[in-house]
Design an enzyme around this catalytic site. Structure first.
Site, PDB file in Angstrom:
ATOM      1  N   LEU A  49       0.876  -1.165   0.000  1.00 38.09           N
ATOM      2  CA  LEU A  49       0.000   0.000   0.000  1.00 38.09           C
ATOM      3  C   LEU A  49       0.918   1.221   0.000  1.00 38.09           C
ATOM      4  O   LEU A  49       1.954   1.215   0.665  1.00 38.09           O
ATOM      5  CB  LEU A  49      -0.897   0.029   1.241  1.00 38.09           C
ATOM      6  CG  LEU A  49      -2.000  -1.021   1.306  1.00 38.09           C
ATOM      7  CD1 LEU A  49      -2.710  -0.960   2.652  1.00 38.09           C
ATOM      8  CD2 LEU A  49      -3.007  -0.818   0.183  1.00 38.09           C
ATOM      9  N   ASP A  50       0.547   2.244  -0.712  1.00 38.99           N
ATOM     10  CA  ASP A  50       1.357   3.456  -0.766  1.00 38.99           C
ATOM     11  C   ASP A  50       1.495   4.094   0.603  1.00 38.99           C
ATOM     12  O   ASP A  50       0.672   3.871   1.502  1.00 38.99           O
ATOM     13  CB  ASP A  50       0.721   4.479  -1.710  1.00 38.99           C
ATOM     14  CG  ASP A  50       0.697   4.019  -3.160  1.00 38.99           C
ATOM     15  OD1 ASP A  50       1.541   3.181  -3.514  1.00 38.99           O
ATOM     16  OD2 ASP A  50      -0.147   4.518  -3.898  1.00 38.99           O
ATOM     17  N   LEU A  51       2.499   4.924   0.732  1.00 37.51           N
ATOM     18  CA  LEU A  51       2.743   5.672   1.965  1.00 37.51           C
ATOM     19  C   LEU A  51       1.491   6.442   2.390  1.00 37.51           C
ATOM     20  O   LEU A  51       1.134   6.475   3.567  1.00 37.51           O
ATOM     21  CB  LEU A  51       3.915   6.635   1.750  1.00 37.51           C
ATOM     22  CG  LEU A  51       4.272   7.565   2.892  1.00 37.51           C
ATOM     23  CD1 LEU A  51       4.884   6.781   4.042  1.00 37.51           C
ATOM     24  CD2 LEU A  51       5.229   8.649   2.416  1.00 37.51           C
ATOM     25  N   ASP A  52       0.806   7.029   1.413  1.00 40.11           N
ATOM     26  CA  ASP A  52      -0.356   7.855   1.736  1.00 40.11           C
ATOM     27  C   ASP A  52      -1.677   7.086   1.657  1.00 40.11           C
ATOM     28  O   ASP A  52      -2.743   7.677   1.548  1.00 40.11           O
ATOM     29  CB  ASP A  52      -0.397   9.099   0.852  1.00 40.11           C
ATOM     30  CG  ASP A  52      -0.444   8.791  -0.629  1.00 40.11           C
ATOM     31  OD1 ASP A  52      -0.315   7.605  -1.007  1.00 40.11           O
ATOM     32  OD2 ASP A  52      -0.618   9.727  -1.418  1.00 40.11           O
ATOM     33  N   SER A  53      -1.601   5.753   1.742  1.00 36.32           N
ATOM     34  CA  SER A  53      -2.798   4.910   1.776  1.00 36.32           C
ATOM     35  C   SER A  53      -2.900   4.230   3.135  1.00 36.32           C
ATOM     36  O   SER A  53      -1.904   4.026   3.812  1.00 36.32           O
ATOM     37  CB  SER A  53      -2.728   3.822   0.707  1.00 36.32           C
ATOM     38  OG  SER A  53      -2.702   4.376  -0.574  1.00 36.32           O
TER      39      SER A  53
END
Length: 85
Positions: A40-44
């Site tokens: 999952l992305d850093l901002d997810s």
């Protein structure tokens, strides 16, 4: 072992810190030998599965074993059609 973990916003889906300002999975006290299945992305934020079963990890992530995947997301605005692909 299979662990279902709600990855918080601002945490990278890896145990190694590549950027000093990033939080990693290492701070959550998982047992040794556990690895994320996917990213999952850093901002997810959301469900992240972790396992110590290498065969399961290969079955799900190796491109040779391609399979249909479906993702549900919540967006902050209505995306433009060209942003969806």
């Amino acid at each position: 072992m299979l662990i279902a973990f709600h990855k918080p916003y601002g945490v990278v889906s890896q145990f190694t810190r590549e950027n000093p300002s990033h939080r990693t999975l290492a701070e959550f006290g998982f047992p040794p030998g556990i690895y994320p299945i996917g990213r999952l992305d850093l901002d997810s934020e959301g469900l992240l599965l972790l396992t110590d079963e290498g065969e399961l990890n290969q079955m799900l992530l190796n491109p040779k074993n391609a399979h249909h995947r479906e993702y549900w997301v919540q967006a902050e605005r209505i995306p433009k059609p060209e942003e969806l692909f």
